[in-house]
Design a protein around this motif. Structure first.
Motif, PDB file in Angstrom:
ATOM      1  N   MET A  47      -4.436   5.185   7.153  1.00 57.35           N
ATOM      2  CA  MET A  47      -4.615   5.094   5.773  1.00 57.35           C
ATOM      3  C   MET A  47      -3.739   3.904   5.689  1.00 57.35           C
ATOM      4  O   MET A  47      -2.628   3.753   4.711  1.00 57.35           O
ATOM      5  CB  MET A  47      -4.423   5.921   5.373  1.00 57.35           C
ATOM      6  CG  MET A  47      -5.825   7.585   4.906  1.00 57.35           C
ATOM      7  SD  MET A  47      -4.858   8.818   4.071  1.00 57.35           S
ATOM      8  CE  MET A  47      -5.360   7.845   2.460  1.00 57.35           C
ATOM      9  N   ARG A  48      -3.140   2.543   6.924  1.00 56.04           N
ATOM     10  CA  ARG A  48      -2.163   2.204   6.622  1.00 56.04           C
ATOM     11  C   ARG A  48      -2.413   0.640   5.216  1.00 56.04           C
ATOM     12  O   ARG A  48      -1.186   1.055   4.774  1.00 56.04           O
ATOM     13  CB  ARG A  48      -2.230   1.674   7.705  1.00 56.04           C
ATOM     14  CG  ARG A  48      -1.743   0.208   8.236  1.00 56.04           C
ATOM     15  CD  ARG A  48      -1.030  -0.833   9.355  1.00 56.04           C
ATOM     16  NE  ARG A  48      -0.363  -1.879   9.318  1.00 56.04           N
ATOM     17  CZ  ARG A  48       0.493  -3.000   9.401  1.00 56.04           C
ATOM     18  NH1 ARG A  48       1.257  -1.512   9.502  1.00 56.04           N
ATOM     19  NH2 ARG A  48       0.841  -3.201   9.053  1.00 56.04           N
ATOM     20  N   ASP A  49      -3.474   0.880   5.810  1.00 59.02           N
ATOM     21  CA  ASP A  49      -3.594  -0.154   4.886  1.00 59.02           C
ATOM     22  C   ASP A  49      -3.229   0.176   3.516  1.00 59.02           C
ATOM     23  O   ASP A  49      -2.688  -0.428   2.118  1.00 59.02           O
ATOM     24  CB  ASP A  49      -4.718  -1.071   4.411  1.00 59.02           C
ATOM     25  CG  ASP A  49      -4.930  -2.306   6.076  1.00 59.02           C
ATOM     26  OD1 ASP A  49      -3.746  -2.162   6.541  1.00 59.02           O
ATOM     27  OD2 ASP A  49      -5.699  -2.478   6.783  1.00 59.02           O
ATOM     28  N   GLU A  50      -4.105   1.262   2.809  1.00 57.13           N
ATOM     29  CA  GLU A  50      -4.201   2.497   1.533  1.00 57.13           C
ATOM     30  C   GLU A  50      -2.600   2.383   1.524  1.00 57.13           C
ATOM     31  O   GLU A  50      -2.082   2.011   0.009  1.00 57.13           O
ATOM     32  CB  GLU A  50      -4.678   3.203   1.749  1.00 57.13           C
ATOM     33  CG  GLU A  50      -6.120   2.874   1.821  1.00 57.13           C
ATOM     34  CD  GLU A  50      -6.860   3.412   3.328  1.00 57.13           C
ATOM     35  OE1 GLU A  50      -7.847   3.577   2.637  1.00 57.13           O
ATOM     36  OE2 GLU A  50      -6.135   2.600   4.339  1.00 57.13           O
ATOM     37  N   ILE A  51      -1.983   2.906   2.449  1.00 59.06           N
ATOM     38  CA  ILE A  51      -0.171   3.394   2.053  1.00 59.06           C
ATOM     39  C   ILE A  51       0.647   2.112   1.109  1.00 59.06           C
ATOM     40  O   ILE A  51       1.479   1.427   0.475  1.00 59.06           O
ATOM     41  CB  ILE A  51      -0.055   3.906   3.159  1.00 59.06           C
ATOM     42  CG1 ILE A  51      -0.335   5.082   3.318  1.00 59.06           C
ATOM     43  CG2 ILE A  51       2.185   4.021   3.615  1.00 59.06           C
ATOM     44  CD1 ILE A  51      -0.044   5.529   5.057  1.00 59.06           C
ATOM     45  N   ILE A  52       0.139   0.734   2.565  1.00 56.60           N
ATOM     46  CA  ILE A  52       0.882   0.067   2.109  1.00 56.60           C
ATOM     47  C   ILE A  52       0.837  -1.375   0.614  1.00 56.60           C
ATOM     48  O   ILE A  52       2.038  -1.511   0.187  1.00 56.60           O
ATOM     49  CB  ILE A  52       0.781  -1.255   3.482  1.00 56.60           C
ATOM     50  CG1 ILE A  52       1.367  -1.424   4.561  1.00 56.60           C
ATOM     51  CG2 ILE A  52       1.282  -2.857   3.292  1.00 56.60           C
ATOM     52  CD1 ILE A  52       1.731  -1.455   5.389  1.00 56.60           C
ATOM     53  N   ALA A  53      -0.616  -0.763   0.644  1.00 57.31           N
ATOM     54  CA  ALA A  53      -0.609  -1.388  -1.203  1.00 57.31           C
ATOM     55  C   ALA A  53      -0.432  -0.270  -2.202  1.00 57.31           C
ATOM     56  O   ALA A  53       0.037  -1.014  -3.646  1.00 57.31           O
ATOM     57  CB  ALA A  53      -2.417  -1.498  -0.405  1.00 57.31           C
TER      58      ALA A  53
END
Length: 233
Positions: A47-53
């Motif tokens: 979920m890297r992208d969701e966390i950063i967003a």
């Protein structure tokens, strides 16, 4: 009161956050430096992208918020932190204005649990050397997750006494399911605690660790043994 609770992954840290979050006098914050860590390191986490967003990625802003007005006008603030998120260059001076507590767990249990969620791990991924370094820099109280699971009320009372906080029995149980303070990553990591309403019982024998992880276990045990000598009993 501001508490910085430091622990590696798979270490009862979410249950402890729920325990303090279930008190009426505490606001809690779930791993505020996780998104800055992912953005700065490029680590390939679920979920890297969701966390950063979905979360603040500037470590300076996050550090300022650690000392800002406590959410919801609560008198106390509990922050769940992971030592390996505090990479070189991230502010740490804010932690000197907090009560620092170091939550530890036997590395064999951490490795087994982390390995069930991740395809790869290093010693740094599970945070043992970073936790030693933070303890040496900040000091604080050490508490073993095994002791909490074996007798939650006794150990939480001892912890509250150690930080001059009145014990609240609300810490022993919480509603089943997700909580509003969960980070976005809860969907991947928090399945078990979402099914709980309190601390699980004492753990059994240590798990067998794959031979490939034996060097990590050996190094992690050195850090664990250095901290367990200082634990709250």
């Amino acid at each position: 009161m501001r508490i910085a609770m430091w622990s590696g992954p798979r270490n009862l840290s979410t249950a402890m956050m729920y325990a303090f979050g279930n008190r009426a006098d505490f606001a809690v914050w779930d791993e505020p430096f996780y998104a800055p860590y992912l953005k700065a390191t490029g680590a390939n986490h679920p979920m890297r992208d969701e966390i950063i967003a979905g979360h603040e990625t500037d470590p300076i802003i996050v550090a300022q918020r650690c000392l800002d007005t406590i959410p919801d006008d609560k008198p106390h603030f509990y922050m769940k932190h992971m030592p390996h998120h505090m990479i070189t260059g991230f502010p740490l001076d804010w932690a000197r204005d907090c009560i620092n507590i170091h939550l530890i767990r036997h590395p064999a249990r951490v490795i087994a649990s982390y390995g069930a969620k991740m395809d790869h791990m290093s010693l740094e991924d599970i945070g043992f050397p970073q936790q030693t370094a933070l303890f040496e820099k900040l000091g604080g109280i050490v508490i073993d997750s095994a002791d909490i699971r074996a007798d939650p009320e006794r150990m939480l009372r001892k912890l509250c006494d150690a930080i001059d906080l009145a014990f609240d029995s609300a810490m022993l149980h919480w509603p089943i399911g997700p909580r509003s303070e969960d980070g976005i990553w809860a969907a991947h990591w928090y399945n078990a605690v979402h099914e709980s309403t309190g601390f699980a019982g004492a753990e059994g024998d240590l798990p067998e660790i794959e031979t490939a992880y034996s060097p990590i276990l050996k190094e992690a045990e050195l850090h664990y043994e250095g901290l367990i000598e200082r634990k709250l009993t």
